[in-house]
Motif scaffolding. Structure first.
Motif, short mmCIF file in Angstrom:
data_model
loop_
_atom_site.label_atom_id
_atom_site.label_comp_id
_atom_site.label_asym_id
_atom_site.label_seq_id
_atom_site.Cartn_x
_atom_site.Cartn_y
_atom_site.Cartn_z
N THR A 41 107.46 62.15 8.77
CA THR A 41 108.67 61.71 8.08
C THR A 41 109.67 61.14 9.09
N GLU A 42 110.68 60.47 8.58
CA GLU A 42 111.70 59.91 9.47
C GLU A 42 112.41 61.02 10.24
N SER A 43 112.69 62.13 9.58
CA SER A 43 113.39 63.24 10.26
C SER A 43 112.52 63.85 11.36
N GLU A 44 111.20 63.90 11.14
CA GLU A 44 110.30 64.41 12.17
C GLU A 44 110.29 63.50 13.39
N GLY A 46 112.75 61.61 14.33
CA GLY A 46 114.03 61.87 14.99
C GLY A 46 114.00 63.13 15.81
N HIS A 47 113.31 64.15 15.32
CA HIS A 47 113.20 65.42 16.04
C HIS A 47 112.42 65.23 17.34
N ASN A 50 114.73 63.48 19.83
CA ASN A 50 115.79 64.37 20.32
C ASN A 50 115.25 65.35 21.35
N CYS A 121 104.74 56.60 10.79
CA CYS A 121 105.82 56.85 9.84
C CYS A 121 106.19 55.53 9.17
N HIS A 123 109.09 54.70 6.53
CA HIS A 123 110.23 55.19 5.75
C HIS A 123 110.87 54.01 5.04
#
Length: 358
Positions: A41-44, A46-47, A50, A121, A123
């Motif tokens: 996913t997009e949040s993964e 990003g993680h 980071n 990914c 998204h």
């Protein structure tokens, strides 16, 4: 910088590459065996970024590449590891199509000398910026071009002779694998070879790859030649006819770049190295061995001669070039001839800078 993404294609635009490859992608999407590739996913994504402090390792017109860190236990069966997170430029639909081309190609490839696709990914929010990403294995040794010509970024450490030979052998094995799947890579060059921490080589960037000819056809007619100046077969540039031999030609240039420490095209005069070897230095190719970056390294004279002979055969007209099997046999012969201590290790590239001894 680990990845070099600028100007991968000399003869064609991204749009021309995409037009040529869309049919290949359609066939492959529905034809292959299942491959365990993860969808993130997009949040993964990003993680991951980071965790690695958003470190960029490559940037070009088509994409930007970061180092990402996948934590331990993040997904079942996925161990903690660094990854290369390649995000494609959302401002161009043609560039976005490259994401699909590379993703489909990589999902069908599995070889120790070809970059591994971990996941991807896509998204697509109802309102907002679409995102297309590939998550690839990270190669901390950088790309071969940088290791040869920008050693200031690598503590001024030149690539040792034995490692140069092994890198070429790795590249040959990757091309052999692709040809065995009836694929023509079309853009073999030092920039498209990445190295791990032990200097093992892996091929990257498959946006230019196409299916090879099938009997009774001997070649594929391409609307526009694709490749990189200095590495691309002149007959392919002239006719647009592609077969496995164009990768063999590029491999011949790669040999010269790696063992001579010379660029495929000179920076000032834009002279192609292969032209020098075939014409100006036809009877005295070793005069080119004057690279300051290589002078500290020792080399084996017999290996040098074998590789120069192999490069010459690869640069012959198409009908006279060796196959990948012939190239790999040459490397097997080089490996078999090694002894320790090596009998031919009495010369250095310092001596060659003063002329090859009689």
């Amino acid at each position: 910088m680990d990845w070099v993404l600028e100007g991968p294609y000399w003869f064609s635009s991204v749009k021309e590459i995409n037009d040529e490859n869309r049919q290949v992608v359609r066939k492959r999407r529905h034809s292959g065996q299942p491959v365990s590739i993860l969808e993130f996913t997009e949040s993964e994504i990003g993680h991951f970024l980071n965790q690695a402090h958003d470190t960029i390792i490559g940037e070009g017109q088509s994409a930007r590449v970061w180092v990402g860190l996948i934590p331990d236990g993040f997904r079942h069966g996925l161990s903690a590891q660094h990854a290369a997170v390649k995000e494609y430029n959302y401002t161009s639909h043609d560039t976005f199509d490259l994401w699909e081309i590379e993703r489909v190609h990589l999902m069908k490839l599995a070889h120790p000398n070809i970059i591994k696709l971990i996941g991807y990914c896509h998204h697509k929010p109802h309102n907002g910026q679409e995102k297309k990403v590939l998550v690839l294995e990270h190669m901390p040794g950088g790309n071969l071009n940088e290791r040869l010509f920008h050693i200031d970024k690598w503590n001024n450490e030149s690539v040792e002779w034995d490692k140069r030979v092994r890198i070429l052998h790795d590249a040959a094995k990757a091309i052999k694998y692709l040809h065995g799947m009836n694929l023509i890579y079309r853009d073999l060059k030092a920039e498209n070879i990445l190295l791990d921490s032990d200097m093992n080589a892996k091929l990257v960037d498959f946006g230019a790859m196409i299916d090879g000819p099938r009997p009774p056809n001997a070649y594929i007619e391409t609307p526009q030649p694709i490749g990189t100046m200095g590495y691309t077969d002149p007959s392919y540039i002239e006719t647009g006819r592609a077969d496995m031999g164009i990768d063999i030609y590029s491999f011949g240039v790669l040999i010269l770049v790696v063992i001579l420490g010379r660029r495929a095209v000179t920076t000032k005069k834009k002279t192609e190295l292969s032209v020098k070897i075939n014409e100006k230095y036809k009877d005295r190719p070793l005069d080119l061995l004057r690279s300051k970056k290589l002078r500290r390294d020792s080399y084996r004279r017999k290996e040098l001669q074998s590789l120069l002979d192999l490069a010459r055969r690869c640069l012959e007209e198409a009908s006279k070039r060796p196959t990948c099997d012939g190239i790999l046999r040459e490397f097997e012969n080089i490996q078999a001839a090694k002894t320790w201590p090596p009998s031919g290790f009495d010369m250095t590239l310092d001596s060659l800078s003063k002329g090859f001894p009689d």
